[in-house]
Design an enzyme around this catalytic site. Structure first.
Site, short mmCIF file in Angstrom:
data_model
loop_
_atom_site.label_atom_id
_atom_site.label_comp_id
_atom_site.label_asym_id
_atom_site.label_seq_id
_atom_site.Cartn_x
_atom_site.Cartn_y
_atom_site.Cartn_z
N SER A 106 -2.16 -4.97 -0.64
CA SER A 106 -2.98 -4.61 0.55
C SER A 106 -2.76 -5.50 1.74
O SER A 106 -1.45 -5.81 2.04
CB SER A 106 -4.35 -4.19 0.13
OG SER A 106 -5.04 -3.56 1.25
N GLU A 200 4.08 0.96 -0.33
CA GLU A 200 3.03 1.76 -0.94
C GLU A 200 2.16 1.84 0.39
O GLU A 200 1.97 0.72 1.11
CB GLU A 200 2.42 1.10 -2.07
CG GLU A 200 1.87 -0.21 -2.11
CD GLU A 200 0.57 -0.49 -1.29
OE1 GLU A 200 -0.54 0.67 -1.46
OE2 GLU A 200 0.16 -1.45 -0.90
N HIS A 270 -2.25 1.21 -4.50
CA HIS A 270 -4.01 1.23 -4.56
C HIS A 270 -4.58 1.88 -5.46
O HIS A 270 -5.82 1.68 -5.72
CB HIS A 270 -4.53 1.63 -3.24
CG HIS A 270 -4.16 0.63 -2.08
ND1 HIS A 270 -3.00 0.32 -1.58
CD2 HIS A 270 -5.17 -0.36 -1.54
CE1 HIS A 270 -3.34 -0.64 -0.44
NE2 HIS A 270 -4.48 -1.08 -0.38
#
Length: 304
Positions: A106, A200, A270
């Site tokens: 992230s 992602e 995630h």
């Protein structure tokens, strides 16, 4: 067992109970967890002041504990504020001997890209304390692939990918799509030629995913790769206005522009179910009608 050293360079840990559950789960498994005080820090929306969060990172250069896993508490936002003041030279020098196994994803992608750009430092894009180890139930797939990556000098990930038949190899790199976009034109964007780029994201509408991918394309980054692998894009549900436009539409449009393979379907991102990928390692990608294999090597591992 292993030693975990926690860092919190990004957002405040609003799920304190999950962080404590993650610590308990790791200690129950026989691991040692250090630097736990970082989970309670708060300054506005951040996990402490800039000085505190920066010290989490710069102090790693002075960390003397052997065989250590550095685990990010959570993502959110905050790493971008620190990039200009991180002592990259000291961290790179530290990683040249008895490297720390640094793991997160992230917002942490910014730190990972910086380390790769500044000194070819390999880090692991994988689970974090709160969202994964502190989940109501630790996902068995995620746990297996975490230790698979950290304990094996060579390992293979298999899945049923969508995309053209191909066999290629190169440096594996990438992470969170939005964070990579934020690094374009900065000293912390890796300049990887002929790599395998894995991406992602979370809570981005399909058109925003497409726009970011096109930015990488128009910036010349996608065409310079050997292949692109797309993981999960959580929370990207289309709405009525889209009239059938979805992530598959995005993938089809990108494939119409690219001359390199784009492979989708990897459990990476995630979601609770996610693989762990050493960014900066060597990877061999093989995609056939029978399935997809990604064999990875050249990364640091735990000394057993």
């Amino acid at each position: 067992m292993s030693l975990f050293h926690l860092i919190a360079p990004s957002g405040y840990c609003i799920k304190q109970h999950a962080a404590l559950r993650g610590i308990q789960r790791l200690t129950d498994a026989g691991h040692q967890v250090n630097n736990v005080e970082v989970i309670a820090r708060r300054c506005e929306r951040f996990a402490g002041t800039e000085t505190e969060r920066l010290e989490d990172l710069n102090s790693l250069a002075r960390l003397t504990t052997p065989n250590t896993i550095v685990l990010s508490v959570r993502g959110g936002y905050g790493a971008s504020r620190l990039l200009a003041d991180i002592d990259w030279q000291a961290l790179v020098a530290r990683q040249q001997h008895d490297p720390l196994l640094i793991c997160g994803h992230s917002d942490f992608t910014a730190i990972q890209c910086g380390l790769l750009a500044q000194g070819n430092v390999i880090t692991f894009s994988g689970p974090m304390l709160v969202a994964n180890f502190g989940a109501d139930e630790l996902n068995a797939f995620t746990e297996h692939h975490f230790w698979l990556a950290l304990r094996n000098k060579t390992f293979t990930i298999e899945w049923q990918g969508e995309g053209p038949t191909c066999q290629t190899e190169g440096t594996l790199w990438g992470g969170n799509l939005a964070m990579l976009i934020s690094l374009i034109g900065t000293p912390w964007m890796p300049k990887i030629e002929n790599g395998i780029l894995v991406l992602e994201d979370i809570n981005e509408h399909p058109f925003r995913v497409e726009r970011m991918l096109l930015q990488l394309y128009h910036a010349g980054i996608l065409p310079r790769q050997k292949a692109i692998i797309l993981g999960s894009f959580s929370g990207s549900t289309p709405n009525d206005y889209d009239a059938g436009y979805n992530l598959e539409s995005v993938y089809a449009f990108l494939r119409s522009r690219l001359s390199i393979p784009l492979i989708t379907g990897l459990d990476f991102g995630h979601e609770q179910r996610t693989v762990t990928l050493p960014l900066g390692a060597h990877a061999i990608l093989n995609n056939t009608q029978e399935g997809t294999q990604l064999t990875i090597s050249g990364h640091p591992v735990l000394k057993m």
